[in-house]
Design a protein around this motif. Structure first.
Motif, mmCIF file in Angstrom:
data_model
loop_
_atom_site.group_PDB
_atom_site.id
_atom_site.type_symbol
_atom_site.label_atom_id
_atom_site.label_comp_id
_atom_site.label_asym_id
_atom_site.label_seq_id
_atom_site.Cartn_x
_atom_site.Cartn_y
_atom_site.Cartn_z
ATOM 1 N N GLY A 299 0.795 -1.214 0.000
ATOM 2 C CA GLY A 299 0.000 0.000 0.000
ATOM 3 C C GLY A 299 0.827 1.263 0.000
ATOM 4 N N LEU A 300 0.445 2.159 0.870
ATOM 5 C CA LEU A 300 1.004 3.503 0.874
ATOM 6 C C LEU A 300 2.498 3.527 1.176
ATOM 7 N N VAL A 301 2.945 2.662 2.065
ATOM 8 C CA VAL A 301 4.366 2.664 2.418
ATOM 9 C C VAL A 301 5.207 2.281 1.204
ATOM 10 N N ARG A 302 4.749 1.316 0.422
ATOM 11 C CA ARG A 302 5.485 0.943 -0.793
ATOM 12 C C ARG A 302 5.568 2.122 -1.764
ATOM 13 N N THR A 303 4.460 2.848 -1.914
ATOM 14 C CA THR A 303 4.473 4.007 -2.801
ATOM 15 C C THR A 303 5.520 5.019 -2.360
ATOM 16 N N ARG A 304 5.587 5.268 -1.043
ATOM 17 C CA ARG A 304 6.570 6.220 -0.523
ATOM 18 C C ARG A 304 7.993 5.696 -0.725
ATOM 19 N N ALA A 305 8.199 4.400 -0.513
ATOM 20 C CA ALA A 305 9.525 3.810 -0.693
ATOM 21 C C ALA A 305 9.952 3.841 -2.156
ATOM 22 N N GLU A 306 9.018 3.579 -3.048
ATOM 23 C CA GLU A 306 9.349 3.593 -4.480
ATOM 24 C C GLU A 306 9.663 5.005 -4.962
ATOM 25 N N ALA A 307 8.995 6.007 -4.385
ATOM 26 C CA ALA A 307 9.295 7.393 -4.745
ATOM 27 C C ALA A 307 10.725 7.740 -4.345
ATOM 28 N N LEU A 308 11.148 7.298 -3.170
ATOM 29 C CA LEU A 308 12.534 7.526 -2.743
ATOM 30 C C LEU A 308 13.500 6.776 -3.648
ATOM 31 N N HIS A 309 13.168 5.529 -3.963
ATOM 32 C CA HIS A 309 14.022 4.724 -4.830
ATOM 33 C C HIS A 309 14.257 5.431 -6.159
ATOM 34 N N HIS A 310 13.222 6.025 -6.701
ATOM 35 C CA HIS A 310 13.332 6.734 -7.976
ATOM 36 C C HIS A 310 14.218 7.978 -7.833
ATOM 37 N N ALA A 311 14.173 8.625 -6.665
ATOM 38 C CA ALA A 311 14.940 9.858 -6.458
ATOM 39 C C ALA A 311 16.413 9.606 -6.157
ATOM 40 N N LEU A 312 16.748 8.393 -5.746
ATOM 41 C CA LEU A 312 18.139 8.080 -5.397
ATOM 42 C C LEU A 312 19.018 8.046 -6.641
ATOM 43 N N PRO A 313 20.295 8.431 -6.507
ATOM 44 C CA PRO A 313 21.222 8.223 -7.625
ATOM 45 C C PRO A 313 21.423 6.731 -7.861
ATOM 46 N N GLU A 314 21.754 6.365 -9.058
ATOM 47 C CA GLU A 314 21.847 4.957 -9.456
ATOM 48 C C GLU A 314 22.732 4.147 -8.520
ATOM 49 N N ALA A 315 23.855 4.712 -8.110
ATOM 50 C CA ALA A 315 24.812 3.964 -7.288
ATOM 51 C C ALA A 315 24.253 3.606 -5.915
#
Length: 326
Positions: A299-315
Motif C-alpha cells: 500500500g502507501l508505504v510501498r508508494t513512498r519507498a518507491e518514490a525515494l528509490h526513484h529519487a536516489l542516484p543509481e549507485a
C-alpha cells in the motif's frame, strides 16, 4: 337487531373468537409509524460508524475491512427501505461516514480505483444528507488518493473544494484540507502556496476542540497534523522543519501505528537523500521495509519507498532495490 342477536354479537366480540382480518398487521403498521421499525438498525449503523472510525488500532487494513463487511450489507439493505425525510438525512450522513472509511482503507491498501469509487459514494451520500462538514471531510480524504499516488494537481483541486465546503469555522475537515493542499502544492513545486497552506493548517489546528482533534479517521489529532507537515516539508526540501515534525509526531505517543511510524521513517530517509547522503537514505529505507509486516507492503508505504528509490542516484539504489524485491 333484537336483544338476543345483540347479546350474541357482544359475546363473540368479548371472547375474541372471531378477529377482524389483518388487525395484527394494522397494529404493527401503527407501531412502526409511531416508533420507526428501523430504529434498531439505524442506531446500530450509527454505532458502527463511531466504532470503525477509530482507526486500525494495531489491525491490518484487510482485517478492518473484513470486520466491516456485515455492516456494509446492513447499510445497503436499510438504504433501500422508505424513511421519513429527517431519518433519511441522518441515514445518508451515516452512509457517507461508513463508505468514506471503506475508501480510506482501500486507499491504504493501494486499491486506487476502488478508493475513488467509495469516496464518490461517500460524497454523494454527504450531499444527500445536507451536512457540509461531512462533505468537506469526504472531499479532503478523497484528495489523499491522487496525492499519494502521483496526481498532485487533482489532489489540490479536491482539497480546494473541501476548504470551500468546510467554510470559515475551524474543523477537522478544514485542517485536513489545508494540510493536503500544502502537500499537493509542494509536489507541484508551488512553494509559496504550500507554505501558505501549512500556515493555514497550523492556525486551524490550534482552534480545534477536543472532538475535532480526536484521534480517529474523522478527526484531526496533533500526531496526524505533524505527519502531514512532515511530508509537506520533505517535499519542499526543507529538511530541518521536516525532521522537527517527525520528532513531534513520534513524541506524541509511545506506540504509533505501524503505518504512521513507517511513513515518518520513509520521510526521514528521503530527507537524508536531500541532505546529500543517499547511501544512508537507502539503508534507512531498506531497514524500514525489512521490518515492515507483510500486510503493509502493498500500500502507501510501498508508494513512498518507491518514490525515494526513484529519487536516489543509481549507485545508491541496489540496497533498496533488493529490499523492495524481498
Amino acid at each position: 337487531m333484537d336483544r338476543r342477536r345483540f347479546l350474541g354479537a357482544a359475546a363473540v366480540a368479548a371472547s375474541g373468537a372471531v378477529a377482524l382480518p389483518g388487525i395484527a398487521e394494522v397494529r404493527r403498521g401503527i407501531d412502526a409509524a409511531l416508533s420507526g421499525s428501523d430504529a434498531g438498525d439505524l442506531a446500530y449503523l450509527e454505532g458502527a460508524f463511531e466504532r470503525h472510525r477509530g482507526g486500525y488500532r494495531g489491525r491490518s487494513p484487510g482485517e478492518v475491512l473484513a470486520e466491516m463487511r456485515g455492516d456494509l450489507d446492513l447499510l445497503r439493505d436499510v438504504l433501500t427501505r422508505p424513511h421519513a425525510a429527517g431519518v433519511r438525512a441522518d441515514l445518508a450522513r451515516t452512509a457517507a461516514g461508513i463508505t468514506g472509511l471503506v475508501a480510506i482503507i482501500q486507499h491504504d491498501r493501494s486499491d486506487q480505483r476502488d478508493a475513488h469509487g467509495w469516496f464518490a459514494t461517500a460524497e454523494g451520500a454527504a450531499r444527500e444528507s445536507g451536512d457540509r462538514e461531512m462533505l468537506a471531510w469526504a472531499l479532503a480524504r478523497h484528495a489523499m488518493v491522487p496525492l499519494n499516488y502521483g496526481a498532485p494537481k487533482a489532489a489540490a483541486d479536491l482539497a480546494t473544494r473541501a476548504r470551500g465546503e468546510a467554510g470559515s469555522k475551524p474543523s477537522a475537515a478544514a485542517a485536513l484540507a489545508a494540510a493536503v493542499h500544502a502537500r499537493a502544492a509542494a509536489s507541484l513545486g508551488d512553494h509559496d502556496s504550500a507554505l501558505r497552506s501549512v500556515a493555514d493548517a497550523r492556525t486551524i489546528a490550534k482552534h480545534l476542540d477536543r472532538t475535532q482533534a480526536a484521534d480517529t479517521w474523522f478527526g484531526y489529532p496533533p500526531q496526524k497534523h505533524h505527519v502531514h507537515l512532515s511530508q509537506a516539508f520533505t517535499l519542499l526540501g526543507r529538511t530541518r522543519e521536516a525532521y522537527a515534525e517527525q520528532e513531534a509526531a513520534l513524541a506524541l505517543t509511545r506506540t504509533p501505528s505501524v503505518m504512521t511510524r513507517a511513513l515518518l521513517e520513509m520521510d526521514a530517509a528521503t530527507c537524508l537523500n536531500v541532505d546529500g547522503d543517499p547511501s544512508a537514505a537507502a539503508g534507512k529505507a531498506a531497514a524500514v521495509w525489512q521490518h515492515l509486516p507483510h500486510a503493509y507492503r502493498n500500500g502507501l508505504v510501498r508508494t513512498r519507498a518507491e518514490a525515494l528509490h526513484h529519487a536516489l542516484p543509481e549507485a545508491a539504489r541496489p540496497h533498496l532495490t533488493e529490499a523492495l524485491a524481498s
